[in-house]
Design a protein around this motif. Sequence first.
Motif, short mmCIF file in Angstrom:
data_model
loop_
_atom_site.label_atom_id
_atom_site.label_comp_id
_atom_site.label_asym_id
_atom_site.label_seq_id
_atom_site.Cartn_x
_atom_site.Cartn_y
_atom_site.Cartn_z
N ILE A 11 11.38 -2.21 2.44
CA ILE A 11 10.03 -2.46 1.64
C ILE A 11 10.10 -1.25 0.80
CG2 ILE A 11 7.45 -2.91 1.69
CD1 ILE A 11 7.77 -4.14 4.35
N ASP A 12 10.16 -1.62 -0.70
CA ASP A 12 10.24 -0.52 -1.63
C ASP A 12 8.68 -0.18 -1.92
OD1 ASP A 12 12.98 -0.59 -1.60
OD2 ASP A 12 13.14 -1.75 -3.54
N VAL A 13 8.50 1.20 -2.04
CA VAL A 13 7.13 1.63 -2.02
C VAL A 13 7.03 2.61 -3.28
CG1 VAL A 13 5.27 3.11 -1.14
CG2 VAL A 13 6.91 1.80 0.51
N LEU A 14 6.10 2.61 -4.21
CA LEU A 14 5.82 3.57 -5.27
C LEU A 14 4.50 4.39 -4.58
CD1 LEU A 14 5.97 4.90 -8.25
CD2 LEU A 14 4.53 3.06 -8.95
N VAL A 15 4.79 5.70 -4.85
CA VAL A 15 3.41 6.49 -4.22
C VAL A 15 2.86 7.14 -5.62
CG1 VAL A 15 3.05 8.78 -3.23
CG2 VAL A 15 4.61 7.21 -2.13
N VAL A 16 1.54 6.83 -5.80
CA VAL A 16 0.67 7.33 -6.96
C VAL A 16 -0.35 8.00 -6.64
CG1 VAL A 16 -0.77 6.72 -8.99
CG2 VAL A 16 1.27 4.94 -8.06
N LEU A 59 5.22 -2.57 -2.82
CA LEU A 59 3.87 -1.88 -2.51
C LEU A 59 3.59 -0.66 -3.21
CD1 LEU A 59 1.19 -1.95 -0.24
CD2 LEU A 59 2.95 -0.56 1.06
N VAL A 60 2.51 -0.54 -3.64
CA VAL A 60 2.06 0.73 -4.24
C VAL A 60 0.84 1.37 -3.63
CG1 VAL A 60 0.97 1.69 -6.46
CG2 VAL A 60 2.53 -0.30 -6.73
N LEU A 61 1.26 2.61 -3.20
CA LEU A 61 0.00 3.42 -2.54
C LEU A 61 -0.60 4.14 -3.52
CD1 LEU A 61 1.88 5.15 0.51
CD2 LEU A 61 0.86 2.79 0.24
N LEU A 62 -1.88 3.53 -3.73
CA LEU A 62 -2.59 3.92 -5.21
C LEU A 62 -3.63 4.77 -5.01
CD1 LEU A 62 -3.05 3.52 -8.28
CD2 LEU A 62 -4.48 1.51 -7.51
N ASP A 84 3.62 -8.72 -9.15
CA ASP A 84 2.97 -9.33 -7.88
C ASP A 84 2.77 -8.17 -6.91
OD1 ASP A 84 5.42 -9.38 -7.50
OD2 ASP A 84 5.30 -11.64 -7.01
N CYS A 85 3.18 -6.84 -7.25
CA CYS A 85 3.49 -6.03 -6.09
C CYS A 85 1.84 -5.75 -5.21
CB CYS A 85 3.76 -4.60 -6.58
SG CYS A 85 2.77 -3.87 -7.64
N ASP A 86 2.14 -5.33 -4.13
CA ASP A 86 0.81 -5.27 -3.21
C ASP A 86 0.48 -3.85 -3.43
OD1 ASP A 86 0.70 -7.81 -2.01
OD2 ASP A 86 2.32 -7.28 -0.55
N VAL A 87 -0.62 -3.62 -3.21
CA VAL A 87 -1.46 -2.42 -3.51
C VAL A 87 -2.23 -1.97 -2.21
CG1 VAL A 87 -3.07 -0.89 -4.77
CG2 VAL A 87 -1.54 -2.68 -5.91
N MET A 88 -1.99 -0.77 -1.66
CA MET A 88 -2.84 -0.26 -0.72
C MET A 88 -3.41 1.12 -1.37
SD MET A 88 -1.63 1.49 3.03
CE MET A 88 -0.87 0.00 3.34
N VAL A 89 -4.68 1.21 -1.23
CA VAL A 89 -5.45 2.34 -1.86
C VAL A 89 -5.61 3.44 -1.00
CG1 VAL A 89 -7.92 3.10 -2.39
CG2 VAL A 89 -6.98 0.76 -3.58
N ILE A 90 -5.35 4.52 -1.38
CA ILE A 90 -5.48 5.75 -0.70
C ILE A 90 -6.33 6.85 -1.38
CG2 ILE A 90 -4.15 7.86 0.46
CD1 ILE A 90 -1.96 5.90 1.08
N SER A 91 -7.44 7.04 -0.88
CA SER A 91 -8.47 7.67 -1.85
C SER A 91 -9.39 8.50 -0.85
CB SER A 91 -8.99 6.67 -2.64
OG SER A 91 -9.99 7.47 -3.38
N ALA A 92 -10.21 9.26 -1.41
CA ALA A 92 -11.33 9.89 -0.76
C ALA A 92 -12.57 9.23 -1.19
CB ALA A 92 -11.60 11.42 -1.22
N ALA A 93 -12.51 8.17 -2.12
CA ALA A 93 -13.78 7.45 -2.50
C ALA A 93 -14.37 6.53 -1.33
CB ALA A 93 -13.41 6.48 -3.72
N THR A 94 -15.56 6.83 -1.24
CA THR A 94 -16.14 6.27 0.04
C THR A 94 -17.56 5.22 -0.51
OG1 THR A 94 -17.91 8.30 0.26
CG2 THR A 94 -15.71 7.96 1.76
N GLU A 95 -17.64 5.29 -1.84
CA GLU A 95 -18.90 4.67 -2.43
C GLU A 95 -18.44 3.05 -2.20
OE1 GLU A 95 -16.66 6.30 -4.28
OE2 GLU A 95 -17.98 8.26 -4.73
#
Length: 233
Positions: A11-16, A59-62, A84-95
């Motif tokens: 599973i290929d991943v792009l880290v952003v 998959l994109v870690l965004l 159509d890649c999937d996106v997983m959000v990784i963030s400090a945003a809690t709003e």
Amino acid sequence: MTEASDKAGAIDVLVVDDDFMVARVHRAFVERVEPFRVVGTAHTGEQAVAAVDELRPDLVLLDLYLPDLFGLDVIPRLRTAGHDCDVMVISAATEADTVRGAVRRGVVDYLLKPFEFEDLRLRLERYAAQRGRLLTTVVRGQADVDRVLAGAFVPAAAHTLPKGMSVETAELVEQALREAEGTLSATECAARTGVSRVSARRYLEYFHGTGSAEVSLRYGATGRPERRYAWRA
């Protein structure tokens, strides 16, 4: 999804992430989890769009706080470009509005910073299992559709545990949470169940990820806040 990754089972991943050091840490985390492999990193929204176009990750870690674009605004640009890649959000945003916006844009998961390796591993393993169901299921009727969607929507008790986790330990951790007066830390849970702190943390995060447990943060004088868990009534 690339032909090469399908053939290799990877599973290929792009880290952003705008922070180069954080991106490096996330890359190292991902590469410790089979069958994931990082094919590239990006540090701005424009770089992310260009990298997806070139690398075609699964998959994109965004990260959301990028210097040129808000992370969620990257997603419709990817869809407009036909990705159509999937996106997983990784963030400090809690709003709440940000979380709702992420859900509306179809992200597969949302992980808050700061986190530890076990937090990400749990989500990656869950994503891989769900992706496997989507790729292999032959839909003949509603029952087949329900099985494919089960990983995202059924209660924790109906989940198939990720690889390396046992039903017996899951039941011990669940019992400890249910019987606790208030919240438990991973260390306290480990003491009550007799498992290691790392194992306790992994099961606690599993229950949190499936919606069966709540997480709160306890701030001390120094260091990272302590994560505390409570079973949802």
